[in-house]
Design a protein around this motif. Structure first.
Motif, PDB file in Angstrom:
ATOM      1  N   LYS A 182      32.187  35.831  43.050  1.00 15.77           N
ATOM      2  CA  LYS A 182      32.090  34.461  42.532  1.00 15.77           C
ATOM      3  C   LYS A 182      33.323  33.635  42.861  1.00 15.77           C
ATOM      4  CE  LYS A 182      29.769  31.536  39.810  1.00 15.77           C
ATOM      5  NZ  LYS A 182      28.354  31.138  40.015  1.00 15.77           N
ATOM      6  N   CYS A 183      34.524  34.215  42.596  1.00 16.29           N
ATOM      7  CA  CYS A 183      35.751  33.439  42.781  1.00 16.29           C
ATOM      8  C   CYS A 183      36.710  34.051  43.797  1.00 16.29           C
ATOM      9  CB  CYS A 183      36.468  33.252  41.451  1.00 16.29           C
ATOM     10  SG  CYS A 183      37.098  34.788  40.724  1.00 16.29           S
ATOM     11  N   CYS A 191      39.827  36.914  37.227  1.00 14.34           N
ATOM     12  CA  CYS A 191      38.908  35.898  37.721  1.00 14.34           C
ATOM     13  C   CYS A 191      39.450  34.514  37.359  1.00 14.34           C
ATOM     14  CB  CYS A 191      37.518  36.101  37.112  1.00 14.34           C
ATOM     15  SG  CYS A 191      36.593  37.478  37.849  1.00 14.34           S
ATOM     16  N   LYS A 194      36.629  27.310  38.469  1.00 10.85           N
ATOM     17  CA  LYS A 194      36.531  26.481  39.673  1.00 10.85           C
ATOM     18  C   LYS A 194      37.788  25.659  39.906  1.00 10.85           C
ATOM     19  CE  LYS A 194      31.497  25.972  39.818  1.00 10.85           C
ATOM     20  NZ  LYS A 194      30.360  25.012  39.810  1.00 10.85           N
ATOM     21  N   HIS A 203      34.000  37.390  35.792  1.00 15.25           N
ATOM     22  CA  HIS A 203      32.668  36.874  36.039  1.00 15.25           C
ATOM     23  C   HIS A 203      31.649  37.997  35.849  1.00 15.25           C
ATOM     24  CE1 HIS A 203      34.686  33.445  38.213  1.00 15.25           C
ATOM     25  NE2 HIS A 203      33.714  32.811  37.566  1.00 15.25           N
TER      26      HIS A 203
END
Length: 232
Positions: A182-183, A191, A194, A203
């Motif tokens: 995800k990141c 994590c 955004k 996540h």
């Protein structure tokens, strides 16, 4: 196997506490008696330390702890007699609810389910109630009779809670070894949101992957252990 060096000793080094696979109440009583004596000896020695420092509070604390340990030891000794069948027990709790094998099909919603495996305090109460039951000519039972057929695969709440903590700690460590799809966090990195803020929680995908790896290694299925080591 227990080692002789203090530095390598851990709380998992329990082999010297018991003769068999699991510790008995009699062995616990003896060990607690030894600990009590050692605490009292230490308190006595602390009355005349090599360096002149008044240790009255520490000495009182040691003796208070020793008294608490003695009570626990005496309780374990009595439990040893109970589980050996020497002590009569009431067949039900004061509420009329059964325990042991007789509680398997019972419904005790007010108490969180059937009391198949009794607690130490419940056993002490059952022993106390049995004395009155005997005097009134009522039926009593013994621990071996009431628990016949139970105990296979059982694990104490303390052991289950500890193993759950160990599992969660292992998952937290495993998360940091994985790359988050995800990141992109990896190599010990948490994590991130955004906007780049570090997150306390991983996540979902990264967390789930870590849980799967750890659960397979430890023998878990989801949140439940599918294999209970040394359970009885």
């Amino acid at each position: 196997m227990r080692t002789d060096t203090h530095e390598s000793a851990t709380e998992t080094d329990t082999a010297d506490l018991m003769a068999g696979k699991n510790i008995t109440f009699d062995e616990m009583a003896t060990e607690l008696s030894a600990i009590e004596l050692r605490l009292r000896q230490l308190a006595r020695a602390a009355e005349v330390p090599a360096t002149p420092v008044e240790l009255a509070d520490i000495i009182d604390s040691l003796r208070s702890t020793a008294s608490a340990v003695r009570e626990s030891g005496e309780r374990m000794g009595f439990l040893a007699r109970i589980v050996d069948g020497e002590v009569p027990l009431a067949t039900t709790f004061p509420t009329g609810d059964p325990w042991g094998v007789a509680a398997r099909a019972s419904d005790r919603e007010d108490f969180g389910g059937p009391a198949i495996v009794p607690t130490v305090w419940q056993l002490l109460k059952l022993a106390q109630d049995a004395q009155r039951a005997t005097g009134a000519g009522k039926q009593t039972t013994t621990y071996p009779e009431a628990m016949a057929g139970l105990g296979i695969g059982w694990e104490s709440k303390a052991a289950s809670t500890r193993r759950r903590r160990e599992r969660d700690a292992a998952v937290a460590a495993e998360v940091l070894l994985l790359t988050c799809e995800k990141c992109g966090a990896s190599d010990g990195q948490p994590c991130r949101t955004k906007t780049g803020w570090a997150a306390d929680k991983a996540h979902v995908g990264r967390q789930r992957e870590a849980e799967t790896i750890v659960d397979e290694r430890l023998g878990y299925l989801g949140n439940n252990a599918v294999a209970v080591p040394d359970a009885r």
